[in-house]
Design an enzyme around this catalytic site. Sequence first.
Site, PDB file in Angstrom:
ATOM      1  N   THR A 116       1.030   8.046  -1.787  1.00  0.00           N
ATOM      2  CA  THR A 116       2.044   8.922  -1.217  1.00  0.00           C
ATOM      3  C   THR A 116       2.375  10.050  -2.175  1.00  0.00           C
ATOM      4  OG1 THR A 116       2.948   7.015  -0.050  1.00  0.00           O
ATOM      5  CG2 THR A 116       4.331   8.974  -0.161  1.00  0.00           C
ATOM      6  N   HIS A 151       7.494   5.817 -10.333  1.00  0.00           N
ATOM      7  CA  HIS A 151       8.189   4.640 -10.860  1.00  0.00           C
ATOM      8  C   HIS A 151       8.951   4.908 -12.154  1.00  0.00           C
ATOM      9  CE1 HIS A 151       6.554   2.539  -7.540  1.00  0.00           C
ATOM     10  NE2 HIS A 151       5.379   2.247  -8.050  1.00  0.00           N
ATOM     11  N   VAL A 205       0.850  -1.193   0.000  1.00  0.00           N
ATOM     12  CA  VAL A 205       0.000   0.000   0.000  1.00  0.00           C
ATOM     13  C   VAL A 205       0.885   1.242   0.000  1.00  0.00           C
ATOM     14  CG1 VAL A 205      -1.855  -1.175   1.269  1.00  0.00           C
ATOM     15  CG2 VAL A 205      -0.138   0.173   2.520  1.00  0.00           C
TER      16      VAL A 205
END
Length: 276
Positions: free
Chosen positions: A106, A147, A55
């Site tokens: 986040t 990412h 998560v």
Amino acid sequence: MALSLAISPCPNDTFVFDALVHGRVPGAPPVEVTYADVDITNTAAERGAFDLVKVSYAALPWLLDDYHLLPCGGALGRGCGPLVLTRGDRTDLSGATVAVPGERTTAYLLFRLWAADQAPARIEVVPFHEIMPGVAAGRYDAGLVIHEARFTYPRHGLTALVDLGEWWEGDTGLPIPLGAILARRGALDPVEAAAWIRESVRQAWADPEASREYVLAHAQEMEPDVVDRHIGLYVNEFTADLGGAGFAAVEALLGRAADAGLVPQTSSSRATAWTS
């Protein structure tokens, strides 16, 4: 009984969990794995849908009653923060429409802390793979990405307005907490679960080629060099153990967010129970 695990298909997760998923961790149970973007796993964790789940750290205040935070297996580091991308020479986001990958990620929490004095006109939650093409096509004024987009955004003709990781590290001196691994209370012994994950990480580092086929199969058409850079950036010393700096980063992020009214307050006693 099989252990239910939910992770993303991203190379860092498949690299870390390869040995556990494929039964090469001594003493660990069989694993049934679900692959999903973190915005989906954040929601699933609220329902208690998985025994082990990846998560966003930003989602912890809603999850700690039902889950233990494990001190390993997640994504936390330096030089690996989310980026705010734009097309052209925009210098701020006032009045902009911004595409984000999830409301409890986040990345979005960091974005809200950074953009407090330049509030966009509109936020749209968009599947991650649609964000960069959408900004390039003009559907959004800006996009919040994570990412592998760090390595590929110039291909879309985009520029980075801000690196939120650099902003966070410059402001706090701490690493940036991105993704956490949680173990469902009552379903798993968190000490055992952490030991399984650490052994999986150890095997991944000891023989990177063992996971290669599995990682590439889930890498969503990423080129092998991008896969390698992705793993090199997001799998680091904090993956094996958060340590003092890692926990300080998590407390700083959630403390600042609570002070700004963005997440529920997490008491200091609750914070010390994250891994108990």
